[in-house]
Structure formats: structure tokens, C-alpha cells
Design a protein around this motif. Sequence first.
Motif, PDB file in Angstrom:
ATOM      1  N   UNK A  30      15.325 -38.510 -25.097  1.00 14.82           N
ATOM      2  CA  UNK A  30      14.082 -37.825 -24.767  1.00 14.82           C
ATOM      3  C   UNK A  30      14.409 -36.456 -24.194  1.00 14.82           C
ATOM      4  N   UNK A  31      13.712 -35.427 -24.657  1.00 13.68           N
ATOM      5  CA  UNK A  31      13.904 -34.068 -24.152  1.00 13.68           C
ATOM      6  C   UNK A  31      12.689 -33.689 -23.306  1.00 13.68           C
ATOM      7  N   UNK A  32      12.822 -33.900 -22.030  1.00  7.66           N
ATOM      8  CA  UNK A  32      11.711 -33.655 -21.101  1.00  7.66           C
ATOM      9  C   UNK A  32      11.286 -32.184 -21.096  1.00  7.66           C
ATOM     10  N   UNK A  33      12.258 -31.288 -21.167  1.00 15.30           N
ATOM     11  CA  UNK A  33      11.949 -29.861 -21.078  1.00 15.30           C
ATOM     12  C   UNK A  33      11.146 -29.348 -22.269  1.00 15.30           C
ATOM     13  N   UNK A  34      11.315 -29.956 -23.431  1.00 11.87           N
ATOM     14  CA  UNK A  34      10.603 -29.501 -24.632  1.00 11.87           C
ATOM     15  C   UNK A  34       9.347 -30.330 -24.918  1.00 11.87           C
ATOM     16  N   UNK A  35       9.095 -31.356 -24.125  1.00 11.90           N
ATOM     17  CA  UNK A  35       7.895 -32.182 -24.290  1.00 11.90           C
ATOM     18  C   UNK A  35       6.795 -31.620 -23.402  1.00 11.90           C
ATOM     19  N   UNK A  36       5.560 -31.782 -23.857  1.00 15.20           N
ATOM     20  CA  UNK A  36       4.465 -31.218 -23.077  1.00 15.20           C
ATOM     21  C   UNK A  36       3.162 -31.971 -23.315  1.00 15.20           C
ATOM     22  N   UNK A  37       2.224 -31.756 -22.409  1.00  7.96           N
ATOM     23  CA  UNK A  37       0.859 -32.260 -22.555  1.00  7.96           C
ATOM     24  C   UNK A  37      -0.081 -31.188 -22.020  1.00  7.96           C
ATOM     25  N   UNK A  38      -1.149 -30.937 -22.771  1.00 10.92           N
ATOM     26  CA  UNK A  38      -2.140 -29.969 -22.314  1.00 10.92           C
ATOM     27  C   UNK A  38      -2.956 -30.576 -21.179  1.00 10.92           C
ATOM     28  N   UNK A  39      -3.517 -29.719 -20.376  1.00  6.69           N
ATOM     29  CA  UNK A  39      -4.294 -30.153 -19.216  1.00  6.69           C
ATOM     30  C   UNK A  39      -5.358 -31.189 -19.584  1.00  6.69           C
ATOM     31  N   UNK A  40      -6.073 -30.964 -20.687  1.00  5.35           N
ATOM     32  CA  UNK A  40      -7.149 -31.895 -21.062  1.00  5.35           C
ATOM     33  C   UNK A  40      -6.618 -33.253 -21.510  1.00  5.35           C
ATOM     34  N   UNK A  41      -5.325 -33.333 -21.799  1.00  4.22           N
ATOM     35  CA  UNK A  41      -4.735 -34.607 -22.206  1.00  4.22           C
ATOM     36  C   UNK A  41      -4.148 -35.408 -21.058  1.00  4.22           C
ATOM     37  N   UNK A  42      -4.001 -34.789 -19.905  1.00  2.00           N
ATOM     38  CA  UNK A  42      -3.392 -35.480 -18.760  1.00  2.00           C
ATOM     39  C   UNK A  42      -4.284 -36.617 -18.285  1.00  2.00           C
ATOM     40  N   UNK A  43      -3.647 -37.741 -17.994  1.00  4.54           N
ATOM     41  CA  UNK A  43      -4.397 -38.901 -17.528  1.00  4.54           C
ATOM     42  C   UNK A  43      -5.049 -39.696 -18.649  1.00  4.54           C
ATOM     43  N   UNK A  44      -4.804 -39.313 -19.887  1.00  4.32           N
ATOM     44  CA  UNK A  44      -5.387 -39.988 -21.041  1.00  4.32           C
ATOM     45  C   UNK A  44      -4.410 -41.074 -21.504  1.00  4.32           C
ATOM     46  N   UNK A  45      -4.731 -42.332 -21.188  1.00  6.73           N
ATOM     47  CA  UNK A  45      -3.833 -43.440 -21.511  1.00  6.73           C
ATOM     48  C   UNK A  45      -3.610 -43.595 -23.015  1.00  6.73           C
ATOM     49  N   UNK A  46      -4.649 -43.362 -23.813  1.00  9.53           N
ATOM     50  CA  UNK A  46      -4.504 -43.486 -25.271  1.00  9.53           C
ATOM     51  C   UNK A  46      -3.530 -42.435 -25.796  1.00  9.53           C
ATOM     52  N   UNK A  47      -3.606 -41.235 -25.263  1.00  8.90           N
ATOM     53  CA  UNK A  47      -2.687 -40.177 -25.679  1.00  8.90           C
ATOM     54  C   UNK A  47      -1.258 -40.525 -25.272  1.00  8.90           C
ATOM     55  N   UNK A  48      -1.088 -41.048 -24.081  1.00  9.15           N
ATOM     56  CA  UNK A  48       0.237 -41.447 -23.616  1.00  9.15           C
ATOM     57  C   UNK A  48       0.820 -42.545 -24.523  1.00  9.15           C
ATOM     58  N   UNK A  49       0.000 -43.544 -24.879  1.00 10.84           N
ATOM     59  CA  UNK A  49       0.472 -44.604 -25.776  1.00 10.84           C
ATOM     60  C   UNK A  49       0.876 -44.025 -27.136  1.00 10.84           C
ATOM     61  N   UNK A  50       0.078 -43.071 -27.632  1.00  9.24           N
ATOM     62  CA  UNK A  50       0.393 -42.440 -28.912  1.00  9.24           C
ATOM     63  C   UNK A  50       1.739 -41.718 -28.834  1.00  9.24           C
ATOM     64  N   UNK A  51       1.947 -40.950 -27.786  1.00  8.22           N
ATOM     65  CA  UNK A  51       3.192 -40.194 -27.640  1.00  8.22           C
ATOM     66  C   UNK A  51       4.392 -41.110 -27.417  1.00  8.22           C
ATOM     67  N   UNK A  52       4.212 -42.174 -26.661  1.00  8.53           N
ATOM     68  CA  UNK A  52       5.320 -43.118 -26.457  1.00  8.53           C
ATOM     69  C   UNK A  52       5.746 -43.747 -27.775  1.00  8.53           C
ATOM     70  N   UNK A  53       4.785 -43.977 -28.655  1.00  8.35           N
ATOM     71  CA  UNK A  53       5.125 -44.571 -29.943  1.00  8.35           C
ATOM     72  C   UNK A  53       5.950 -43.595 -30.791  1.00  8.35           C
ATOM     73  N   UNK A  54       5.744 -42.290 -30.606  1.00 11.97           N
ATOM     74  CA  UNK A  54       6.608 -41.325 -31.291  1.00 11.97           C
ATOM     75  C   UNK A  54       8.060 -41.559 -30.885  1.00 11.97           C
TER      76      UNK A  54
END
Length: 135
Positions: A30-54
Motif C-alpha cells: 500500500x502506498x499511503x502517500x499516493x492514496x487519497x480521498x476527497x473531503x466529500x468522501x471522508x467518513x463514507x463507509x461504502x467508499x472505504x469498502x470499495x477502495x479496500x477491495x481495490x
Amino acid sequence: MHHAYTSYRIRASATRTADGTVAFTVDCLFNRDASWVKREGRGNDALLRHERLHFDIGEVQARLLRAKLATLGPDADPQHAIRNGTNEATQALRDMQDRYDAETRHGVEQAAQGEWAAKIEAMLVELARYAVPAP
């Protein structure tokens, strides 16, 4: 519109052991420095699940590469095997990631998201013997 991005890579190496055999190491990092989330996506569990599946898709490809390297005979050129295997794994990874995002519409289609989660979990279980043991 993308609300997040998960960056990672597959890294492989080979070392020759004292008895002359080759030991391969394959990691999905995992490359933490190159990973990101926009402000409107923060706290969105569905988005987090989607990204974890990547990332999980990356781990599937890493396990497939470990499995392939485990079948090599003693006369195989380890660097050639790593180069070819990594190139193939990277292409398969891109293809799978593209299908995942297209079919789930980047996580918007929850039914498709659930199908992908089940499919990837089944692949991880099937390839469990090629997982890297937790430290």
C-alpha cells in the motif's frame, strides 16, 4: 467522479539460499502517500469498502504470482521469471481493476459491489496458501 484513490504495487524479488535453491518474495504494498480521498468522501463507509477491495484485488494478483513462481523448476532464471511474472500480474491487475470499477460504477452500484466483494473473498480463500503470514 472519483472520490478516492488507492495506490499500491506488487513487488517481487528472488534470493538464492545456501543450498542453491531460489526463494521468491512477492508483496502487495500500500502506498499511503499516493492514496487519497476527497473531503466529500471522508467518513463514507461504502467508499472505504470499495477502495479496500481495490487493494484486495492487488493481493489476489500477488498470490497468483506467488503461486506461479512456486512452480518454477531449479533451472529457471529467477530474474526472468520475476520480470515476466510481474509484467503479467500488472496487466491482469489493471484489467481486473478496470472491470471492477466499470461494473460497480466506482462503488455506486451496491449489488455489483457485493458481487465483487464475494468474488474477491472467494479468490483470497482459494489462494490462502499463497498468503504472506502476518508478522
